[in-house]
Design an enzyme around this catalytic site. Structure first.
Site, short mmCIF file in Angstrom:
data_model
loop_
_atom_site.label_atom_id
_atom_site.label_comp_id
_atom_site.label_asym_id
_atom_site.label_seq_id
_atom_site.Cartn_x
_atom_site.Cartn_y
_atom_site.Cartn_z
N ASP A 86 0.83 -1.37 0.46
CA ASP A 86 0.05 -0.54 -0.28
C ASP A 86 0.75 1.29 -0.21
OD1 ASP A 86 -3.11 0.40 1.09
OD2 ASP A 86 -1.18 2.01 1.31
N ASN A 103 -12.44 -3.70 2.77
CA ASN A 103 -13.35 -2.28 2.85
C ASN A 103 -15.37 -2.30 1.67
OD1 ASN A 103 -12.74 -1.55 5.04
ND2 ASN A 103 -10.54 -0.03 4.02
N GLY A 105 -15.94 2.56 4.13
CA GLY A 105 -14.19 3.32 3.95
C GLY A 105 -13.78 2.82 2.55
N GLN A 106 -14.56 2.32 1.32
CA GLN A 106 -13.89 1.64 0.39
C GLN A 106 -13.33 3.00 -0.69
OE1 GLN A 106 -16.22 -0.87 -2.10
NE2 GLN A 106 -14.11 -1.17 -3.54
N HIS A 146 -9.81 -5.59 -3.51
CA HIS A 146 -8.65 -5.66 -2.40
C HIS A 146 -9.38 -5.93 -1.71
CE1 HIS A 146 -9.92 -1.66 -2.52
NE2 HIS A 146 -9.31 -1.54 -1.19
N HIS A 160 -7.31 -6.29 2.14
CA HIS A 160 -5.68 -5.55 3.35
C HIS A 160 -5.00 -6.33 4.02
CE1 HIS A 160 -6.63 -1.32 2.03
NE2 HIS A 160 -7.91 -1.53 2.12
P1 5GP Z 1 -9.27 1.15 0.76
O1 5GP Z 1 -9.67 2.48 1.26
O2 5GP Z 1 -10.43 0.91 -0.91
O3 5GP Z 1 -9.96 -0.34 1.55
O4 5GP Z 1 -7.95 0.75 0.18
C1 5GP Z 1 -7.69 2.05 -1.09
C2 5GP Z 1 -5.90 1.51 -0.21
O5 5GP Z 1 -5.03 1.93 -1.58
C3 5GP Z 1 -5.42 2.91 0.35
O6 5GP Z 1 -4.56 1.96 1.50
C4 5GP Z 1 -4.46 3.44 -0.02
O7 5GP Z 1 -3.89 3.96 0.37
C5 5GP Z 1 -4.03 2.84 -1.24
N1 5GP Z 1 -4.16 3.06 -2.79
C6 5GP Z 1 -4.98 3.73 -3.43
N2 5GP Z 1 -4.27 4.39 -4.60
C7 5GP Z 1 -2.66 3.46 -4.62
C8 5GP Z 1 -1.49 3.16 -5.77
O8 5GP Z 1 -1.61 4.51 -6.79
N3 5GP Z 1 -0.67 2.63 -5.39
C9 5GP Z 1 -0.69 1.80 -3.87
N4 5GP Z 1 0.27 0.86 -4.09
N5 5GP Z 1 -1.29 2.25 -3.06
C10 5GP Z 1 -2.59 3.15 -3.71
#
Ligand code: 5GP
Ligand code: ZN
Length: 113
Positions: free
Chosen positions: A30, A86, A92-93, A99, A101
């Protein structure tokens, strides 16, 4: 999905610090880690969330079966780790590409905020 950031990462159109790849899945660190080890595991095909019909049994089973393997490779098996998906706005998505985590490397608080 042309404008999906994780599709671009899956196609290597955007760079990532990957830790695992096969024909169907990619795992990468991340960019804004919430723990010392914070890896995202994605299907290479675009599936928008756990609610997408593309999030079917076989795909989810394969993804979840990869988690302990990755956790071991990342050195998280001894002390433990957390797996989070999420989903949707209140979940919180923020990236609309499914994906998982994988978080570890410190004692994590529960429940999350
Ligand atoms: P969500 O909030 O959708 O569950 O998680 C999305 C995750 O993707 C976040 O933890 C954010 O830091 C990560 N993220 C967003 N854009 C990028 C990116 O361009 N590269 C990487 N490696 N992580 C990303
Ligand atoms: Zn996508």
């Amino acid at each position: 999905m042309a404008d999906c950031i994780f599709c671009k990462i899956a196609k290597h159109e955007l760079g990532s610090d990957s830790v695992y790849e096969d024909n169907e899945f990619l795992a990468f660190r991340d960019v804004n880690p919430a723990a010392p080890t914070h890896v995202l595991l994605i299907p290479k095909k675009h599936v928008s969330s756990l609610l997408d019909e593309g999030a079917e049994q076989k795909l989810l089973g394969k993804m979840m079966a990869l988690v302990p393997r990755l956790a071991k490779e990342l050195g998280l098996a001894d002390d433990g780790f957390r797996v989070v998906i999420n989903t949707g706005q209140e979940g919180g998505q923020t990236v609309d590409h499914l994906h998982i985590h994988i978080l570890g490397g410190r004692a994590l608080q529960w429940p999350p905020g």
